[in-house]
Enzyme design. Structure first.
Site, PDB file in Angstrom:
ATOM      1  N   ARG A  91      23.483  60.624  99.483  1.00  0.00           N
ATOM      2  CA  ARG A  91      23.669  59.906  98.218  1.00  0.00           C
ATOM      3  C   ARG A  91      23.220  58.453  98.373  1.00  0.00           C
ATOM      4  O   ARG A  91      22.591  57.884  97.494  1.00  0.00           O
ATOM      5  CB  ARG A  91      25.153  59.979  97.859  1.00  0.00           C
ATOM      6  CG  ARG A  91      25.535  59.427  96.513  1.00  0.00           C
ATOM      7  CD  ARG A  91      27.028  59.261  96.411  1.00  0.00           C
ATOM      8  NE  ARG A  91      27.552  58.454  97.505  1.00  0.00           N
ATOM      9  CZ  ARG A  91      27.523  57.128  97.533  1.00  0.00           C
ATOM     10  NH1 ARG A  91      27.019  56.471  96.526  1.00  0.00           N
ATOM     11  NH2 ARG A  91      27.997  56.458  98.561  1.00  0.00           N
ATOM     12  N   ASP A 151      30.318  61.378  78.403  1.00  0.00           N
ATOM     13  CA  ASP A 151      31.565  62.047  78.802  1.00  0.00           C
ATOM     14  C   ASP A 151      32.581  61.979  77.647  1.00  0.00           C
ATOM     15  O   ASP A 151      33.305  62.936  77.381  1.00  0.00           O
ATOM     16  CB  ASP A 151      32.152  61.369  80.044  1.00  0.00           C
ATOM     17  CG  ASP A 151      31.079  61.067  81.075  1.00  0.00           C
ATOM     18  OD1 ASP A 151      31.058  61.686  82.134  1.00  0.00           O
ATOM     19  OD2 ASP A 151      30.228  60.193  80.789  1.00  0.00           O
ATOM     20  N   ARG A 154      31.643  64.455  75.075  1.00  0.00           N
ATOM     21  CA  ARG A 154      32.031  65.805  75.518  1.00  0.00           C
ATOM     22  C   ARG A 154      33.523  66.005  75.308  1.00  0.00           C
ATOM     23  O   ARG A 154      33.968  67.062  74.844  1.00  0.00           O
ATOM     24  CB  ARG A 154      31.681  65.981  77.011  1.00  0.00           C
ATOM     25  CG  ARG A 154      30.196  66.155  77.259  1.00  0.00           C
ATOM     26  CD  ARG A 154      29.848  66.093  78.751  1.00  0.00           C
ATOM     27  NE  ARG A 154      28.432  66.363  78.965  1.00  0.00           N
ATOM     28  CZ  ARG A 154      27.730  65.930  80.015  1.00  0.00           C
ATOM     29  NH1 ARG A 154      28.317  65.196  80.946  1.00  0.00           N
ATOM     30  NH2 ARG A 154      26.456  66.237  80.141  1.00  0.00           N
ATOM     31  N   HIS A 178      31.153  56.792  85.832  1.00  0.00           N
ATOM     32  CA  HIS A 178      30.515  57.998  85.308  1.00  0.00           C
ATOM     33  C   HIS A 178      30.320  58.911  86.522  1.00  0.00           C
ATOM     34  O   HIS A 178      29.320  58.834  87.224  1.00  0.00           O
ATOM     35  CB  HIS A 178      29.167  57.652  84.658  1.00  0.00           C
ATOM     36  CG  HIS A 178      28.345  58.865  84.294  1.00  0.00           C
ATOM     37  ND1 HIS A 178      28.791  59.837  83.430  1.00  0.00           N
ATOM     38  CD2 HIS A 178      27.119  59.260  84.698  1.00  0.00           C
ATOM     39  CE1 HIS A 178      27.858  60.770  83.309  1.00  0.00           C
ATOM     40  NE2 HIS A 178      26.839  60.447  84.078  1.00  0.00           N
TER      41      HIS A 178
HETATM   42  P1  NAD Z   1      12.749  62.923  85.523  1.00  0.00           P
HETATM   43  O1  NAD Z   1      12.387  63.130  86.945  1.00  0.00           O
HETATM   44  O2  NAD Z   1      12.404  63.967  84.513  1.00  0.00           O
HETATM   45  O3  NAD Z   1      12.123  61.535  85.011  1.00  0.00           O
HETATM   46  C1  NAD Z   1      12.129  60.369  85.772  1.00  0.00           C
HETATM   47  C2  NAD Z   1      10.908  59.574  85.368  1.00  0.00           C
HETATM   48  O4  NAD Z   1      10.937  58.314  86.053  1.00  0.00           O
HETATM   49  C3  NAD Z   1       9.579  60.262  85.754  1.00  0.00           C
HETATM   50  O5  NAD Z   1       8.752  60.381  84.617  1.00  0.00           O
HETATM   51  C4  NAD Z   1       9.011  59.323  86.804  1.00  0.00           C
HETATM   52  O6  NAD Z   1       7.585  59.302  86.806  1.00  0.00           O
HETATM   53  C5  NAD Z   1       9.601  57.989  86.370  1.00  0.00           C
HETATM   54  N1  NAD Z   1       9.571  56.988  87.436  1.00  0.00           N
HETATM   55  C6  NAD Z   1       9.866  57.131  88.763  1.00  0.00           C
HETATM   56  N2  NAD Z   1       9.664  55.980  89.405  1.00  0.00           N
HETATM   57  C7  NAD Z   1       9.233  55.085  88.494  1.00  0.00           C
HETATM   58  C8  NAD Z   1       8.850  53.729  88.564  1.00  0.00           C
HETATM   59  N3  NAD Z   1       8.887  53.047  89.723  1.00  0.00           N
HETATM   60  N4  NAD Z   1       8.453  53.128  87.434  1.00  0.00           N
HETATM   61  C9  NAD Z   1       8.422  53.791  86.255  1.00  0.00           C
HETATM   62  N5  NAD Z   1       8.750  55.075  86.133  1.00  0.00           N
HETATM   63  C10 NAD Z   1       9.160  55.727  87.235  1.00  0.00           C
HETATM   64  O7  NAD Z   1      14.326  62.667  85.529  1.00  0.00           O
HETATM   65  P2  NAD Z   1      15.294  62.775  84.251  1.00  0.00           P
HETATM   66  O8  NAD Z   1      15.872  64.144  84.176  1.00  0.00           O
HETATM   67  O9  NAD Z   1      14.596  62.194  83.076  1.00  0.00           O
HETATM   68  O10 NAD Z   1      16.492  61.807  84.722  1.00  0.00           O
HETATM   69  C11 NAD Z   1      16.312  60.413  84.744  1.00  0.00           C
HETATM   70  C12 NAD Z   1      17.578  59.735  85.225  1.00  0.00           C
HETATM   71  O11 NAD Z   1      18.627  59.898  84.259  1.00  0.00           O
HETATM   72  C13 NAD Z   1      18.136  60.322  86.540  1.00  0.00           C
HETATM   73  O12 NAD Z   1      18.595  59.270  87.363  1.00  0.00           O
HETATM   74  C14 NAD Z   1      19.303  61.160  86.066  1.00  0.00           C
HETATM   75  O13 NAD Z   1      20.284  61.345  87.068  1.00  0.00           O
HETATM   76  C15 NAD Z   1      19.816  60.294  84.931  1.00  0.00           C
HETATM   77  N6  NAD Z   1      20.747  60.929  84.009  1.00  0.00           N
HETATM   78  C16 NAD Z   1      21.752  60.135  83.556  1.00  0.00           C
HETATM   79  C17 NAD Z   1      22.708  60.666  82.710  1.00  0.00           C
HETATM   80  C18 NAD Z   1      23.836  59.762  82.255  1.00  0.00           C
HETATM   81  O14 NAD Z   1      24.843  60.209  81.669  1.00  0.00           O
HETATM   82  N7  NAD Z   1      23.724  58.463  82.466  1.00  0.00           N
HETATM   83  C19 NAD Z   1      22.644  62.004  82.288  1.00  0.00           C
HETATM   84  C20 NAD Z   1      21.580  62.773  82.749  1.00  0.00           C
HETATM   85  C21 NAD Z   1      20.637  62.224  83.617  1.00  0.00           C
END
Ligand code: NAD
Length: 316
Positions: A91, A151, A154, A178
């Site tokens: 992590r 959350d 939900r 979260h």
């Molecule tokens: P994903 O892999 O589909 O998309 C991530 C994007 O970030 C990709 O398009 C990638 O090219 C881009 N990226 C990576 N490095 C980069 C950089 N240096 N500059 C610009 N762009 C860059 O992932 P996802 O499913 O869209 O998830 C995105 C984030 O959201 C994850 O960290 C995930 O854990 C988080 N998330 C948060 C919640 C919440 O409640 N806050 C819920 C679901 C997911």
């Protein structure tokens, strides 16, 4: 006539970012949406795809793939960029790599001359929001994360099902990290104007505290359940981001459990965690300090300790 148009810069056009963009388009929340990703081709394709739906929408939103210089006059920079966990990666290693991504993203946004509001969704969202605050040097009212907004949604959905009530009349919050240490302060939960505690007392044969505890667990495990079924979660968080963006752009002063910096609330400082805040044009208008019971306060302090420790582990 000078009508200021509402502009959003979205950084990270993956599943979460584009679920937000799709919801934002369908809810017509802004006038201009610029898509930025390290994978430029991906953001070009996403802009094309969304633009092809414009004819079926009720907006003439300007949507295009751009660069960091386009953040200059944006009202909000929504950050959904991140890297995925590699096999065998801890992590902390993942956190360090995402901190590296943010070092690049946040400095590029700030260098553009951006003076709007940062809204972070990348996980672990409370830590990534604090990193954004530290790296940007912005006032804490202008840096917020999605926190426990999803959350809370939900929770309200499940409580609405349980009590056969419109979730919009359920006033209950999930607060804290979260993640695993999040919790629901039940002393603060209301159905319309009636405390949930009183609803249980008056309907002991129908409803129980044990059922509410089961609902809390369901809320906490929801993301894992969805990931098990379809590998990732994105629609719910996309709509949560849209909800926060709307509250900012339309100066709604809505209460949302965003990730916000503690400044003495609950006797704590500096850590960002999910807590009800009043959200408007300036970002975080006010943080609401809830009247928690001793047990609830110790749950909040537990979240605080976990988040403080995680943040101290990374080198910025
Ligand atoms: P994903 O892999 O589909 O998309 C991530 C994007 O970030 C990709 O398009 C990638 O090219 C881009 N990226 C990576 N490095 C980069 C950089 N240096 N500059 C610009 N762009 C860059 O992932 P996802 O499913 O869209 O998830 C995105 C984030 O959201 C994850 O960290 C995930 O854990 C988080 N998330 C948060 C919640 C919440 O409640 N806050 C819920 C679901 C997911």
């Amino acid at each position: 006539m000078n009508i200021k148009s509402k502009k959003i810069a979205l950084i990270g056009t993956g599943m979460v970012g584009m679920s937000f963009a799709y919801a934002a388009l369908n809810q017509n929340v802004c006038d201009e949406l610029v898509l930025i990703d390290i994978d430029k081709l991906r953001s070009i394709g996403e802009a094309m795809d969304l633009n092809h739906g414009l004819a079926f929408s009720n907006t003439s939103m300007k949507i295009y793939a751009g660069d960091y210089s386009d953040c200059k006059d944006a009202d909000i920079a929504v950050i959904c960029a991140g890297v995925n966990q590699k096999q065998g990666e801890s992590r902390l290693e993942l956190l360090s790599r995402n901190a590296e991504v943010f070092r690049q993203v946040v400095s590029s946004v700030v260098s553009s001359g951006f003076s709007g509001i940062f809204l972070v969704a990348t996980n672990p969202v409370d830590i990534m929001t604090r990193i954004t605050y530290e790296l940007s040097g912005f006032d804490s009212s202008k840096v917020l994360g999605t926190g426990t907004t999803l959350d809370t949604a939900r929770l309200r959905f499940l409580l609405g099902e349980y009590f056969s009530l419109d979730p919009r009349n359920v006033h209950a919050y999930v607060i804290g990290e979260h993640g695993d240490s999040e919790f629901t302060p039940w002393t603060q939960a209301l159905l319309a104007t009636k405390p949930v505690k009183k609803v249980l007392e008056d309907n002991a044969q129908k409803f129980s505290k044990e059922d509410l505890d089961t609902i809390s667990v369901q809320v906490k495990n929801a993301a894992q359940e969805i990931i098990k079924a379809k590998r990732a979660t994105y629609y719910g968080i996309g709509m949560a981001i849209t909800r926060i963006v709307r509250a900012i752009l339309f100066n709604e002063r809505s209460v949302l459990t965003v990730s916000a910096r503690l400044q003495g609330e609950y006797g704590k400082q500096d850590v960002f965690l999910g807590n009800p805040c009043i959200i408007g044009r300036g970002g975080i208008d006010r943080t609401i300090e809830l009247s928690l019971s001793c047990e609830e306060l110790s749950s909040l302090h537990n979240s605080y300790e976990i988040l403080q420790r995680s943040f101290c582990e990374i080198k910025l």
